[in-house]
Design a protein around this motif. Structure first.
Motif, PDB file in Angstrom:
ATOM      1  N   ALA A   1      39.714  44.647  42.162  1.00 46.24           N
ATOM      2  CA  ALA A   1      40.140  45.805  42.952  1.00 46.24           C
ATOM      3  C   ALA A   1      39.682  45.682  44.401  1.00 46.24           C
ATOM      4  N   LEU A   2      38.464  45.215  44.609  1.00 48.86           N
ATOM      5  CA  LEU A   2      37.952  45.028  45.968  1.00 48.86           C
ATOM      6  C   LEU A   2      38.746  43.959  46.705  1.00 48.86           C
ATOM      7  N   ALA A   3      39.041  42.857  46.012  1.00 49.95           N
ATOM      8  CA  ALA A   3      39.815  41.784  46.636  1.00 49.95           C
ATOM      9  C   ALA A   3      41.213  42.265  47.006  1.00 49.95           C
ATOM     10  N   LYS A   4      41.852  43.009  46.110  1.00 49.99           N
ATOM     11  CA  LYS A   4      43.197  43.512  46.374  1.00 49.99           C
ATOM     12  C   LYS A   4      43.210  44.488  47.544  1.00 49.99           C
ATOM     13  N   ALA A   5      42.146  45.296  47.656  1.00 48.58           N
ATOM     14  CA  ALA A   5      42.075  46.283  48.734  1.00 48.58           C
ATOM     15  C   ALA A   5      41.694  45.657  50.070  1.00 48.58           C
ATOM     16  N   GLY A   6      41.200  44.434  50.041  1.00 47.68           N
ATOM     17  CA  GLY A   6      40.747  43.800  51.278  1.00 47.68           C
ATOM     18  C   GLY A   6      39.356  44.226  51.693  1.00 47.68           C
ATOM     19  N   ALA A   7      38.573  44.733  50.738  1.00 45.18           N
ATOM     20  CA  ALA A   7      37.193  45.134  51.029  1.00 45.18           C
ATOM     21  C   ALA A   7      36.289  43.906  50.995  1.00 45.18           C
ATOM     22  N   ARG A   8      35.193  43.979  51.726  1.00 43.08           N
ATOM     23  CA  ARG A   8      34.239  42.873  51.754  1.00 43.08           C
ATOM     24  C   ARG A   8      33.301  42.991  50.551  1.00 43.08           C
ATOM     25  N   PHE A   9      33.179  41.905  49.787  1.00 44.06           N
ATOM     26  CA  PHE A   9      32.293  41.940  48.640  1.00 44.06           C
ATOM     27  C   PHE A   9      31.826  40.537  48.299  1.00 44.06           C
ATOM     28  N   ALA A  10      30.724  40.472  47.605  1.00 48.01           N
ATOM     29  CA  ALA A  10      30.197  39.228  47.052  1.00 48.01           C
ATOM     30  C   ALA A  10      29.678  39.539  45.660  1.00 48.01           C
ATOM     31  N   LEU A  11      29.409  38.498  44.893  1.00 48.79           N
ATOM     32  CA  LEU A  11      28.947  38.657  43.522  1.00 48.79           C
ATOM     33  C   LEU A  11      27.502  38.202  43.389  1.00 48.79           C
ATOM     34  N   TYR A  12      26.791  38.810  42.436  1.00 48.76           N
ATOM     35  CA  TYR A  12      25.448  38.310  42.117  1.00 48.76           C
ATOM     36  C   TYR A  12      25.241  38.340  40.617  1.00 48.76           C
ATOM     37  N   THR A  13      24.359  37.465  40.150  1.00 51.95           N
ATOM     38  CA  THR A  13      24.219  37.222  38.715  1.00 51.95           C
ATOM     39  C   THR A  13      23.332  38.237  38.015  1.00 51.95           C
ATOM     40  N   GLU A  14      22.469  38.907  38.731  1.00 54.21           N
ATOM     41  CA  GLU A  14      21.448  39.805  38.182  1.00 54.21           C
ATOM     42  C   GLU A  14      20.615  39.107  37.090  1.00 54.21           C
ATOM     43  N   GLY A  15      20.306  37.844  37.325  1.00 53.47           N
ATOM     44  CA  GLY A  15      19.382  37.126  36.464  1.00 53.47           C
ATOM     45  C   GLY A  15      19.931  36.734  35.109  1.00 53.47           C
ATOM     46  N   GLN A  16      21.240  36.751  34.928  1.00 49.23           N
ATOM     47  CA  GLN A  16      21.799  36.429  33.615  1.00 49.23           C
ATOM     48  C   GLN A  16      21.725  34.933  33.322  1.00 49.23           C
ATOM     49  N   SER A  17      21.633  34.617  32.052  1.00 48.92           N
ATOM     50  CA  SER A  17      21.599  33.233  31.609  1.00 48.92           C
ATOM     51  C   SER A  17      22.983  32.614  31.724  1.00 48.92           C
ATOM     52  N   GLY A  18      23.045  31.293  31.501  1.00 46.91           N
ATOM     53  CA  GLY A  18      24.316  30.602  31.618  1.00 46.91           C
ATOM     54  C   GLY A  18      25.393  31.164  30.722  1.00 46.91           C
ATOM     55  N   ARG A  19      25.079  31.402  29.455  1.00 45.76           N
ATOM     56  CA  ARG A  19      26.082  31.894  28.508  1.00 45.76           C
ATOM     57  C   ARG A  19      26.565  33.287  28.896  1.00 45.76           C
ATOM     58  N   ASP A  20      25.634  34.182  29.219  1.00 46.13           N
ATOM     59  CA  ASP A  20      26.023  35.537  29.591  1.00 46.13           C
ATOM     60  C   ASP A  20      26.841  35.541  30.879  1.00 46.13           C
ATOM     61  N   LEU A  21      26.474  34.658  31.795  1.00 49.12           N
ATOM     62  CA  LEU A  21      27.192  34.596  33.061  1.00 49.12           C
ATOM     63  C   LEU A  21      28.621  34.090  32.858  1.00 49.12           C
ATOM     64  N   LYS A  22      28.777  33.134  31.968  1.00 50.55           N
ATOM     65  CA  LYS A  22      30.118  32.637  31.654  1.00 50.55           C
ATOM     66  C   LYS A  22      31.001  33.760  31.121  1.00 50.55           C
ATOM     67  N   LEU A  23      30.448  34.531  30.199  1.00 52.16           N
ATOM     68  CA  LEU A  23      31.221  35.627  29.616  1.00 52.16           C
ATOM     69  C   LEU A  23      31.538  36.693  30.660  1.00 52.16           C
ATOM     70  N   ALA A  24      30.579  36.970  31.537  1.00 50.45           N
ATOM     71  CA  ALA A  24      30.795  37.977  32.577  1.00 50.45           C
ATOM     72  C   ALA A  24      31.886  37.534  33.547  1.00 50.45           C
ATOM     73  N   MET A  25      31.865  36.274  33.948  1.00 46.30           N
ATOM     74  CA  MET A  25      32.901  35.765  34.845  1.00 46.30           C
ATOM     75  C   MET A  25      34.265  35.761  34.161  1.00 46.30           C
ATOM     76  N   LYS A  26      34.299  35.432  32.901  1.00 51.79           N
ATOM     77  CA  LYS A  26      35.571  35.438  32.170  1.00 51.79           C
ATOM     78  C   LYS A  26      36.173  36.835  32.150  1.00 51.79           C
ATOM     79  N   ARG A  27      35.318  37.845  31.958  1.00 55.88           N
ATOM     80  CA  ARG A  27      35.823  39.217  31.939  1.00 55.88           C
ATOM     81  C   ARG A  27      36.377  39.609  33.305  1.00 55.88           C
ATOM     82  N   ALA A  28      35.718  39.190  34.381  1.00 52.50           N
ATOM     83  CA  ALA A  28      36.216  39.508  35.721  1.00 52.50           C
ATOM     84  C   ALA A  28      37.540  38.811  35.995  1.00 52.50           C
ATOM     85  N   LEU A  29      37.671  37.560  35.586  1.00 53.52           N
ATOM     86  CA  LEU A  29      38.916  36.825  35.785  1.00 53.52           C
ATOM     87  C   LEU A  29      40.035  37.396  34.913  1.00 53.52           C
ATOM     88  N   ASP A  30      39.708  37.740  33.682  1.00 45.61           N
ATOM     89  CA  ASP A  30      40.702  38.346  32.796  1.00 45.61           C
ATOM     90  C   ASP A  30      41.163  39.702  33.318  1.00 45.61           C
TER      91      ASP A  30
END
Length: 431
Positions: free
Chosen positions: A329-358
């Motif tokens: 939604a931020l990308a579509k609106a043209g808003a400035r944003f960045a992502l951060y992991t909040e200390g998640q492990s590799g597996r959790d981060l993979k799942l989190a990124m997949k949900r954002a891409l999906d």
């Protein structure tokens, strides 16, 4: 004679040290700042990008990595992290999350007279000074393709000054920029009175910045004309506030995003919001307010300790479902944003990124949110975030699209030095 010459050449090679140049040739190069180069070469020398393009001449002293079937990206940047920080509280970005214990010297259940006591304030602390290069989290991030993190002390209301750090090398060489920002929280715990409420904390922040403005004016006036003038008292808390080029304010819910956007105007400080869980509902307003947001990839979910008989509200279920759509939604609106992991492990981060891409985030927007976007937000895009001549040579080299499920990281290059991911920390890129 020939034997003597060979011995001399061997002796010279033993003392010559590693080459200062490295070239990755015939690779797919995602520069981020410009178009993708389908078959290009990246040349690194002395820790900086010397050239990038399709017709780059490789010097004879360069180490060469054959880039066939490899893709080269700028090194990933974790936009908000506590890696390398001792005893850091989690960066949650929400006023509703239980607040961390206040930092020393503030003690639990303390009575405070007012802002002049500077409660729960360690604004002078510098992450660059506290950084522990041996922290295992640094290697964990690096193995996931991160070459840089923006790290902060996170305890207290005015927790301290963050730093942009590269994730390898000696401590003195890791710091890219400091201070990066002042980390603020809405911590209300440990007080018998002021500022032990949300209203009290916000009033305290307002007063701190009013005090800092007055303090700076008095200090500058004295420095310009010291003769015959009373010298102002030194205040390290206000000095720490003044030194910080921007502030980070927590905001995850829609109401918090609106509240903190207005509050930032009151403080008259360059501001970045962190949390961003419900940014899907406020993307256009954040764009119009020109308010950058750091979005946590730790999506809300039902607690494992929750009573199975408890029924979640419709709103709670909606937030859980829609939160991963915030980056899109931020990308579509043209808003400035960045992502951060909040200390998640590799597996959790993979799942989190997949949900954002999906949920609609485009892969190139995701790459930018982990590279050039955080570099721009923290004012270091002149040295990080893209593959451009003269910038710091931070790269992640993969055998496919960065967020493809089967893609593996082959190399991580930081300040021109090559590393490989630790196998036990996961070889696949976050998706």
């Amino acid at each position: 004679m020939i034997r003597l010459l060979c011995l001399l050449l061997v002796a010279v090679s033993m003392h010559a040290g590693p080459p200062t140049a490295l070239a990755i040739r015939n690779a797919r190069v995602v520069t981020v700042s410009g178009p993708v180069i389908e078959k290009g070469t990246v040349l690194v020398r002395d820790g900086l990008f010397e050239a990038v393009g399709t017709n780059v001449a490789i010097p004879p002293d360069a180490w060469i990595i054959e880039g066939e079937r490899l893709t080269v990206y700028p090194g990933l940047i974790d936009a908000l992290s506590t890696a390398g920080m001792p005893d850091a509280a989690p960066a949650t970005g929400s006023a509703r999350t239980p607040a961390p214990a206040p930092a020393a010297p503030q003690q639990p259940r303390t009575r405070v007279r007012g802002p002049e006591d500077r409660p729960s304030c360690t604004s002078w602390l510098r992450a660059a000074d506290q950084l522990d290069p041996a922290d295992r989290r640094i290697e964990q991030l690096r193995s996931l393709g991160f070459t840089t993190a923006v790290v902060f002390p996170t305890r207290g209301i005015f927790a301290g000054q963050g730093a942009v750090v590269n994730l390898a090398g000696e401590k003195k060489a890791m710091v890219v920029a400091s201070p990066a920002a002042q980390y603020l929280t809405l911590s209300t715990g440990g007080f018998l009175s002021f500022p032990g409420s949300l209203m009290g904390v916000m009033a305290y922040m307002r007063q701190m910045y009013l005090d800092a403005e007055h303090y700076r004016a008095e200090r500058d006036r004295y420095n310009a004309h010291p003769a015959g003038a009373k010298r102002p008292d030194y205040d390290r808390a206000l000095e720490g506030v003044i030194e910080s080029p921007r502030i980070l304010l927590p905001a995850s819910r829609e109401v918090e995003l609106d509240r903190m956007t207005r509050f930032a105007r009151d403080l008259k400080q360059p501001t970045v919001l962190y949390g961003g869980t419900e940014a899907y509902a406020a993307a256009s307003r954040l764009r119009d307010a020109a308010m950058p947001v750091l979005v946590s990839l730790k999506w809300p979910e039902r607690s494992r300790e929750a009573d199975p008989d408890d029924i979640d509200s419709t709103r709670t279920l909606e937030v859980r479902e829609r939160a991963p759509s915030s980056p899109a939604a931020l990308a579509k609106a043209g808003a400035r944003f960045a992502l951060y992991t909040e200390g998640q492990s590799g597996r959790d981060l993979k799942l989190a990124m997949k949900r954002a891409l999906d949920a609609g985030l485009q892969p190139l927007d995701a790459v930018k949110a982990f590279t050039l976007a955080p570099a721009e937000i923290y004012g270091v895009a002149d040295r990080l975030g893209s593959i451009d001549k003269g910038k710091i040579a931070n790269l992640v080299v993969t055998d496919g699209e960065l967020f493809n499920e089967k893609t593996k990281i082959k190399y991580i290059i930081i300040d021109g030095a090559k590393y490989e991911p630790a196998p036990e920390m996961g070889e696949e890129v976050a998706r």
